[in-house]
Design a protein around this motif. Structure first.
Motif, PDB file in Angstrom:
ATOM      1  N   SER A  62       0.842  -1.195   0.000  1.00  0.00           N
ATOM      2  CA  SER A  62       0.000   0.000   0.000  1.00  0.00           C
ATOM      3  C   SER A  62       0.879   1.248   0.000  1.00  0.00           C
ATOM      4  N   VAL A  63       2.141   1.118   0.446  1.00  0.00           N
ATOM      5  CA  VAL A  63       3.066   2.248   0.357  1.00  0.00           C
ATOM      6  C   VAL A  63       3.361   2.557  -1.113  1.00  0.00           C
ATOM      7  N   PHE A  64       3.565   1.507  -1.902  1.00  0.00           N
ATOM      8  CA  PHE A  64       3.806   1.716  -3.337  1.00  0.00           C
ATOM      9  C   PHE A  64       2.616   2.431  -3.973  1.00  0.00           C
ATOM     10  N   PHE A  65       1.420   1.981  -3.616  1.00  0.00           N
ATOM     11  CA  PHE A  65       0.197   2.593  -4.130  1.00  0.00           C
ATOM     12  C   PHE A  65       0.167   4.074  -3.746  1.00  0.00           C
TER      13      PHE A  65
ATOM     14  N   LEU B 185       2.924  10.082 -13.609  1.00  0.00           N
ATOM     15  CA  LEU B 185       2.875   8.637 -13.421  1.00  0.00           C
ATOM     16  C   LEU B 185       4.287   8.065 -13.329  1.00  0.00           C
ATOM     17  N   ALA B 186       5.151   8.519 -14.233  1.00  0.00           N
ATOM     18  CA  ALA B 186       6.537   8.051 -14.248  1.00  0.00           C
ATOM     19  C   ALA B 186       7.241   8.450 -12.952  1.00  0.00           C
ATOM     20  N   PHE B 187       6.946   9.659 -12.468  1.00  0.00           N
ATOM     21  CA  PHE B 187       7.557  10.127 -11.226  1.00  0.00           C
ATOM     22  C   PHE B 187       7.101   9.249 -10.050  1.00  0.00           C
ATOM     23  N   GLY B 188       5.811   8.928 -10.043  1.00  0.00           N
ATOM     24  CA  GLY B 188       5.279   8.051  -8.993  1.00  0.00           C
ATOM     25  C   GLY B 188       5.970   6.697  -8.998  1.00  0.00           C
ATOM     26  N   VAL B 189       6.159   6.146 -10.202  1.00  0.00           N
ATOM     27  CA  VAL B 189       6.824   4.849 -10.332  1.00  0.00           C
ATOM     28  C   VAL B 189       8.263   4.951  -9.834  1.00  0.00           C
ATOM     29  N   LEU B 190       8.919   6.066 -10.194  1.00  0.00           N
ATOM     30  CA  LEU B 190      10.309   6.265  -9.775  1.00  0.00           C
ATOM     31  C   LEU B 190      10.414   6.275  -8.246  1.00  0.00           C
TER      32      LEU B 190
ATOM     33  N   SER C 102       8.413   4.963  -6.138  1.00  0.00           N
ATOM     34  CA  SER C 102       8.093   3.634  -5.636  1.00  0.00           C
ATOM     35  C   SER C 102       9.278   2.684  -5.766  1.00  0.00           C
ATOM     36  N   VAL C 103       9.942   2.740  -6.910  1.00  0.00           N
ATOM     37  CA  VAL C 103      11.090   1.858  -7.137  1.00  0.00           C
ATOM     38  C   VAL C 103      12.231   2.231  -6.191  1.00  0.00           C
ATOM     39  N   LEU C 104      12.445   3.540  -6.022  1.00  0.00           N
ATOM     40  CA  LEU C 104      13.487   3.977  -5.092  1.00  0.00           C
ATOM     41  C   LEU C 104      13.189   3.473  -3.686  1.00  0.00           C
ATOM     42  N   PHE C 105      11.908   3.581  -3.298  1.00  0.00           N
ATOM     43  CA  PHE C 105      11.512   3.096  -1.977  1.00  0.00           C
ATOM     44  C   PHE C 105      11.792   1.598  -1.855  1.00  0.00           C
ATOM     45  N   ALA C 106      11.428   0.853  -2.913  1.00  0.00           N
ATOM     46  CA  ALA C 106      11.630  -0.604  -2.877  1.00  0.00           C
ATOM     47  C   ALA C 106      13.107  -0.942  -2.733  1.00  0.00           C
ATOM     48  N   LEU C 107      13.973  -0.195  -3.433  1.00  0.00           N
ATOM     49  CA  LEU C 107      15.403  -0.495  -3.381  1.00  0.00           C
ATOM     50  C   LEU C 107      15.997  -0.110  -2.030  1.00  0.00           C
ATOM     51  N   VAL C 108      15.646   1.105  -1.560  1.00  0.00           N
ATOM     52  CA  VAL C 108      16.260   1.599  -0.330  1.00  0.00           C
ATOM     53  C   VAL C 108      15.741   0.835   0.889  1.00  0.00           C
ATOM     54  N   MET C 109      14.419   0.587   0.948  1.00  0.00           N
ATOM     55  CA  MET C 109      13.860  -0.114   2.100  1.00  0.00           C
ATOM     56  C   MET C 109      13.969  -1.626   1.947  1.00  0.00           C
ATOM     57  N   GLY C 110      13.951  -2.091   0.709  1.00  0.00           N
ATOM     58  CA  GLY C 110      13.979  -3.533   0.481  1.00  0.00           C
ATOM     59  C   GLY C 110      15.256  -4.169   0.983  1.00  0.00           C
TER      60      GLY C 110
ATOM     61  N   ALA D  81       2.403   1.283  -8.093  1.00  0.00           N
ATOM     62  CA  ALA D  81       2.496   2.731  -8.257  1.00  0.00           C
ATOM     63  C   ALA D  81       1.693   3.191  -9.480  1.00  0.00           C
ATOM     64  N   LEU D  82       1.735   2.412 -10.537  1.00  0.00           N
ATOM     65  CA  LEU D  82       0.938   2.758 -11.715  1.00  0.00           C
ATOM     66  C   LEU D  82      -0.549   2.791 -11.348  1.00  0.00           C
ATOM     67  N   ALA D  83      -0.987   1.774 -10.610  1.00  0.00           N
ATOM     68  CA  ALA D  83      -2.387   1.739 -10.178  1.00  0.00           C
ATOM     69  C   ALA D  83      -2.698   2.950  -9.299  1.00  0.00           C
ATOM     70  N   GLY D  84      -1.763   3.299  -8.396  1.00  0.00           N
ATOM     71  CA  GLY D  84      -1.963   4.447  -7.514  1.00  0.00           C
ATOM     72  C   GLY D  84      -2.093   5.740  -8.283  1.00  0.00           C
ATOM     73  N   GLY D  85      -1.213   5.933  -9.261  1.00  0.00           N
ATOM     74  CA  GLY D  85      -1.239   7.168 -10.062  1.00  0.00           C
ATOM     75  C   GLY D  85      -2.534   7.307 -10.838  1.00  0.00           C
ATOM     76  N   ILE D  86      -2.962   6.230 -11.465  1.00  0.00           N
ATOM     77  CA  ILE D  86      -4.216   6.270 -12.233  1.00  0.00           C
ATOM     78  C   ILE D  86      -5.387   6.544 -11.297  1.00  0.00           C
ATOM     79  N   HIS D  87      -5.367   5.879 -10.134  1.00  0.00           N
ATOM     80  CA  HIS D  87      -6.449   6.054  -9.163  1.00  0.00           C
ATOM     81  C   HIS D  87      -6.530   7.509  -8.697  1.00  0.00           C
ATOM     82  N   ALA D  88      -5.364   8.109  -8.427  1.00  0.00           N
ATOM     83  CA  ALA D  88      -5.346   9.487  -7.929  1.00  0.00           C
ATOM     84  C   ALA D  88      -5.963  10.445  -8.954  1.00  0.00           C
ATOM     85  N   TYR D  89      -5.582  10.303 -10.207  1.00  0.00           N
ATOM     86  CA  TYR D  89      -6.075  11.203 -11.253  1.00  0.00           C
ATOM     87  C   TYR D  89      -7.562  10.968 -11.495  1.00  0.00           C
ATOM     88  N   TRP D  90      -7.990   9.730 -11.347  1.00  0.00           N
ATOM     89  CA  TRP D  90      -9.394   9.390 -11.576  1.00  0.00           C
ATOM     90  C   TRP D  90     -10.282   9.949 -10.468  1.00  0.00           C
TER      91      TRP D  90
END
Lengths: 316, 237
Positions: A60-63, A85-90, A92-100, A209-218
């Motif tokens: 849910s953090v990624f979202f 959307l790309a920024f959101g994904v970025l 999310s990926v940074l979070f996954a790498l740093v926290m993962g 993150a893609l789902a989150g970005g689309i959801h936010a705009y919607w």
């Protein structure tokens, strides 16, 4: 069923789904968007939870990061949706790498607890960020176009499912399954387990993150509590487990079936809908603990015995 | 330098603040079976962990003249140092064949993998019979065969077998020891870590006895098994 017929069936189903906005009523299209996004989230969880065996509460953090990345880019920096959307994904990926890297060293319950804590921390952090609108949240520009959101959600789900199809037949996927089955053995077979787990986490992050970005705009409005809502993570887990963790289509079917049940219940018996929904989940866990995918695979061979055997083998 | 495959000189290693290995020296020559014996807590498994770089330590570790100390566990594995872990550590939910194929995970030469698979089946006909069964449903001895077979699928140069006899009937242990001799004839060097001292010394060429983190005795297998000290310590006579 051969792989070819399966593929043709999946393609036909996708085309029918893609044509839906042209003939379905608007409420159904809206239900469709929500369901497609949930299915995408379930697929994201499937990568880390289903294939790798790490029960993540951090998805849910990624979202949330996808939502906020998109919102911040669009509202604060006036960038187009695609860039957001790309920024959101970025993020999310940074979070996954740093926290993962630290968190994925933990196993079993400890990993679940650590990711649970992370998602709580994120709500607190975002509530105090000026750029994220503190605890009031952000209002995104309005775009009336449910059909567009619908097709976009469908495209992301198809992308997620194709990625999982690839994972299920790749070396990478076998490595993840090996980690799920026995991490020590996987390590002694020369698999760089840390790298595999972090990659799986990041891949889950991309789709969530893609789902989150689309959801936010919607939905056009986001705030810290709803963007990092933990119950969304629970839904991902329920839908994946209901459909069949570690399978290609299970989580999608799980998301569709459970969303439909939940929607029907809330219109038919609105006040006690969640009670019935809970009973459906309990029954599913008792009678088909390995999910729909396993049920479909084995039902032909065992028939109705399938259910009684499950009940017996789990000593319920 | 001599023609040793593996050389360990002055190795110190431990967990956190707790030192386990103190100044360990061992050498394993090409094509040898070397037994590393000693009782519980002597540091045998720790030594294996240090060799496969899961555990860091200080000292000189060389494999075919290459320094191991700066390599990751995956790199060490790729050099051909492969472990049969203690307690077998199979993928219980996978079939025997899938387990064996996991051993070849780091390899990309499909044709050669099939050849290795055939030779593993030849070594363990039981595994061929049971290739579609779940590994978790095998008997203890078969599981150990599967674990050794899986390690062989990685085409090891040095096979490190940890506590192979654990929980197995003596008849099975003898069979497995015989397999190790066959493997050695095929050019794989074996480092056999065992609590069952005399079983290990039966097939080994040379042996090292470890006690409380250091090597206390070494010599040919025959000399060690006749050594009164070893006999007294491990047989109580």
């Amino acid at each position: 069923m051969t792989l070819r017929t399966k593929f043709v069936l999946a393609l036909a189903a996708t085309l029918v789904l893609a044509a839906l906005p042209w003939f379905a009523p608007p409420t159904l299209v809206q239900f469709g968007i929500a369901t497609l996004l949930l299915a995408t989230l379930a697929q994201g969880w499937n990568i880390i939870g289903g294939f790798t065996g790490y029960a993540s509460f951090g998805n849910s953090v990624f979202f949330g990061l996808g939502s906020y990345g998109t919102a911040i880019a669009m509202v604060q920096w006036q960038l187009p949706f695609g860039v957001g959307l790309a920024f959101g994904v970025l993020l999310s990926v940074l979070f996954a790498l740093v926290m993962g890297i630290p968190v994925l060293r933990l196993r079993g319950h400890y990993f679940a607890i650590a990711t649970l804590a992370l998602s709580q921390v994120m709500t607190a952090i975002v509530s105090n960020l000026e750029i994220a609108g503190r605890n009031i949240g952000l209002v995104l520009p309005l775009l009336n176009g449910d059909a567009l959101f619908y097709e976009l959600s469908l495209a992301v789900l198809v992308l997620a499912t194709l990625t999982i199809f690839w994972i299920s037949r790749s070396r990478f996927g076998f490595g993840l399954i090996a980690i799920r089955e026995n991490e020590d053995a996987a390590a002694s077979m020369g698999i760089d387990t840390t790298r595999y787990k972090v990659l799986a986490f990041a891949l889950a992050g991309i789709f969530s993150a893609l789902a989150g970005g689309i959801h936010a705009y919607w939905i056009t409005f986001i705030d810290p509590v709803s963007a990092f809502d933990l119950s969304l993570n629970v839904k991902m887990i329920i839908m994946t487990v209901f459909g069949g963790p570690g399978s290609v289509l299970g989580p999608v079917i799980g998301a569709f079936v459970l969303s439909a049940i939940s929607e029907t219940l809330s219109t038919e018996v609105s006040s006690v809908a969640s009670l019935f929904f809970g009973m459906v989940i309990v029954a599913a866990v008792i009678f088909m603990p390995r999910g729909l995918a396993d049920l479909i695979r084995r039902f032909r061979k065992t028939g109705w015995r399938y259910f009684s055997e499950n009940v017996r083998s789990h000593r319920l | 330098m001599s023609g040793n495959l593996l050389e360990v000189q002055g190795l110190f290693a431990g967990y956190g603040e707790v030192p386990v290995l103190r100044d360990v020296h061992i050498a394993v020559g090409r094509g040898e079976i070397v037994a590393l014996v000693g009782s519980n807590g002597a540091g045998k498994t720790t030594l294996l962990r240090a060799l496969s770089r899961v555990l860091s330590g200080t000292g000189k570790l060389t494999f075919e003249g290459r320094d191991l100390s700066c390599l990751t566990p995956e790199q060490v594995f790729k050099l051909g140092i492969v472990q049969v872990p203690e307690g077998r550590q199979l993928f219980d939910q996978m079939t025997v064949l899938e387990n064996l194929m996991m051993g070849a995970f780091a390899r990309r030469d499909r044709k050669a993998i099939q050849e290795t698979l055939a030779s593993v089946y030849e070594l363990f006909p039981k595994l061929y019979e049971r290739r579609t069964q779940r590994a978790g449903s095998l008997s203890g001895g078969e599981q150990q065969m599967c674990a050794i077979g899986r390690a062989l699928m990685a085409m090891p140069r040095l096979l490190m077998v940890d506590e192979m006899s654990l929980g197995l009937a003596p008849v099975i242990v003898d069979q497995l020891l015989e397999v190790l001799s066959t493997i050695r004839k095929q050019g794989v060097t074996v480092l056999l870590v065992e609590q069952d001292v005399f079983a290990a010394l039966e097939v080994a060429d040379r042996g090292y006895v470890m006690e409380t983190g250091t090597v206390t005795q070494s010599g040919t297998a025959q000399a060690l098994s006749e050594d009164p000290e070893v006999k007294r310590a491990y047989l109580g006579i």
